[in-house]
Enzyme design. Structure first.
Site, mmCIF file in Angstrom:
data_model
loop_
_atom_site.group_PDB
_atom_site.id
_atom_site.type_symbol
_atom_site.label_atom_id
_atom_site.label_comp_id
_atom_site.label_asym_id
_atom_site.label_seq_id
_atom_site.Cartn_x
_atom_site.Cartn_y
_atom_site.Cartn_z
ATOM 1 N N PHE A 106 75.423 -32.097 -28.618
ATOM 2 C CA PHE A 106 74.709 -30.838 -28.853
ATOM 3 C C PHE A 106 74.491 -30.560 -30.332
ATOM 4 O O PHE A 106 73.573 -29.825 -30.706
ATOM 5 C CB PHE A 106 75.453 -29.676 -28.178
ATOM 6 C CG PHE A 106 76.620 -29.120 -28.937
ATOM 7 C CD1 PHE A 106 76.504 -27.970 -29.700
ATOM 8 C CD2 PHE A 106 77.872 -29.740 -28.879
ATOM 9 C CE1 PHE A 106 77.578 -27.438 -30.385
ATOM 10 C CE2 PHE A 106 78.952 -29.215 -29.554
ATOM 11 C CZ PHE A 106 78.815 -28.066 -30.306
ATOM 12 N N LYS A 107 75.306 -31.160 -31.198
ATOM 13 C CA LYS A 107 75.158 -30.912 -32.628
ATOM 14 C C LYS A 107 73.782 -31.360 -33.146
ATOM 15 O O LYS A 107 73.290 -30.844 -34.151
ATOM 16 C CB LYS A 107 76.257 -31.631 -33.411
ATOM 17 C CG LYS A 107 77.678 -31.351 -32.915
ATOM 18 C CD LYS A 107 78.096 -29.929 -33.147
ATOM 19 C CE LYS A 107 79.482 -29.648 -32.606
ATOM 20 N NZ LYS A 107 80.573 -30.215 -33.378
ATOM 21 N N ASP A 108 73.164 -32.335 -32.465
ATOM 22 C CA ASP A 108 71.837 -32.796 -32.888
ATOM 23 C C ASP A 108 70.804 -31.678 -32.858
ATOM 24 O O ASP A 108 69.864 -31.671 -33.655
ATOM 25 C CB ASP A 108 71.346 -33.934 -31.983
ATOM 26 C CG ASP A 108 72.117 -35.226 -32.160
ATOM 27 O OD1 ASP A 108 72.447 -35.564 -33.315
ATOM 28 O OD2 ASP A 108 72.386 -35.902 -31.149
#
Length: 462
Positions: free
Chosen positions: A109-111
């Protein structure tokens, strides 16, 4: 839109300056001075938009000093790197909506935030003819996503600290196999909390921070949280169109409080969120805080969901700011108390407010494996261990009054050992991970000491 620090010493700064400042110069975290509120009609209209257009509409509310055409270009380029046309698609499984946030370059999810932030940094540095040395700590996914966001970019070097031997093998390889000249991986002989404390101490030296043009990619950077607000609106819009619901609950696996704080901001903007369910593993300081008002340090326990193996939540101070009535002096005192005593005290009224804002559950390793196993048996769908923590919490705490969305924070292939324990087979690997073990690697093992990291940065800064 202007920005202020949670500690009151910085205010009135622009979005661009807030992004480049990262951690506020007074040691606090930056927040907008006002949070825009949207009408029911506005929210319904936003829910019909494709993801990049929705991101443009939400981020524009907070980034008024970035020309619209430039902002739209940055957002479009950021989400063009995702492998699914919906960017963050929804899967409906066993009565739960799974929001798949793992279709970006590093399968986490950090992307969603760091592809945008990397492009935004490059844009701002070119505009100002400046250089930046990014310094960050990771419990696993932030590091690889940050590296993917800025690798090879002009005028940027990046230094990422991860706890040596305490991230998954795939997480480590996703960082250490990036050998671009502007990327430096530092394996710290300690925990994530040790690494994060080093980063915060270095940023707290304002003269050093300015001399070496330090930038932040951890969720202490407001742009990270802002980009994550978007997918709450996206998921709500999709579920509302499918079900006709008036409210949606969200279950969020979290250790650093950033992902669920983005949901808290979305709710303050008017998004009709019924429950914000905070799901933790056995490192349960946040769950204890919500349930019992107990925000006290414990030992970091190694779990099957290592990205949440955290005892000091970096974004917690942002919520404290609102819990203390936006009183910077009260936040300063609270953070000083926490440093000295390793715990915080809350009034009965404050505890009641917390439980109005969140529900919480701590999930054990055994329960995590059981959830991966049972969910796969019932649906054929494979959860990663972090998402399994969120699914377990959703099953136990959502009352069934409205649909529940669980944030799927990582692809199961990043945590193959845990999945194998649960279902006796390996998850299917995406193409981006094929042969990753055989790629050249570069990293430095370094003691968990501020001066060791500071010296390394000085020698390698751009």
């Amino acid at each position: 839109m202007r920005y202020q620090s949670t500690r009151g010493g910085v205010s009135g700064i622009s979005f661009k300056d807030a992004v480049l400042m990262g951690l506020a110069d007074d040691g606090g975290l930056l927040l907008p001075e006002t949070i825009p509120t949207l009408s029911e009609g506005d929210i319904e209209a936003l829910g019909r938009l494709a993801y990049p257009e929705l991101a443009f509409q939400i981020i524009s509310l907070y980034a008024g000093d970035v020309p619209s055409a430039d902002l739209k270009s940055l957002i479009d380029r950021s989400y063009a790197t995702f492998t699914h046309p919906d960017v963050t698609p929804l899967a409906h499984q066993d009565g739960i909506y799974i929001l798949e946030l793992f279709h970006g370059p590093t399968l986490a999810f950090k992307d969603v935030a760091l592809q945008f932030l990397g492009n935004l940094f490059e844009y701002l540095l070119a505009e100002r003819d400046q250089k930046m040395n990014i310094l960050g700590a990771t419990s696993g996914d932030t590091g690889s996503a940050a590296i993917a966001g800025v690798r090879g970019k002009q005028n940027i070097n990046i230094f990422i600290l991860h706890p040596h031997g305490k991230v998954s093998p795939i997480q480590e390889l996703q960082m250490t196999t990036v050998t671009d000249a502007n990327v430096f991986n530092l394996a710290v002989e300690g925990t994530f909390d040790d690494a994060q404390a080093i980063v915060k101490e270095i940023f707290g030296d304002v003269a050093f921070k300015n001399q070496y043009a330090l930038g932040a990619v951890n969720s202490i950077n407001w742009a990270r949280v802002l980009a994550q607000v978007v997918y709450y609106f996206y998921a709500f819009g999709r579920v509302q169109r499918l079900t006709g619901c008036r409210e949606v609950s969200f279950s969020v696996p979290t250790g650093n409080f950033g992902d669920i704080f983005a949901g808290y901001i979305a709710r303050r903007m008017g998004l009709p969120i019924h429950q914000l369910i905070l799901a933790t593993n056995e490192n349960n300081i946040l769950a204890r805080f919500v349930r019992d008002g107990d925000y006290s340090l414990g030992e970091v326990v190694a779990t099957l969901s290592p990205s949440m193996d955290i005892q000091i939540a970096s974004n917690f101070e942002r919520y404290l700011f609102y819990l203390h009535g936006e009183d910077g002096n009260a936040v300063i005192q609270a953070m000083a108390d926490f440093r000295q005593q390793g715990r915080l005290e809350f009034t009965v009224t404050q505890q009641e407010r917390v439980r109005e804002d969140f529900a919480a559950l701590s999930v054990s390793n055994e329960q995590t494996l059981d959830t991966i196993r049972s969910f796969h048996e019932q649906t054929g769908y494979v959860l990663d261990p972090h998402t399994a923590v969120g699914v377990r919490a959703a099953r136990e705490l959502s009352g069934g009054e409205c649909p529940v969305v669980c944030l799927a924070t990582a692809h199961p292939a990043k945590f193959g050992d845990a999945v194998r324990q649960a279902i006796s087979k390996d998850p299917k690997r995406p193409a981006s991970l094929e042969g990753i073990e055989d790629r050249p690697k570069r990293s430095e093992i370094i003691p968990a000491e501020v001066n060791a990291v500071r010296d390394f940065l000085v020698k390698n800064a751009c």
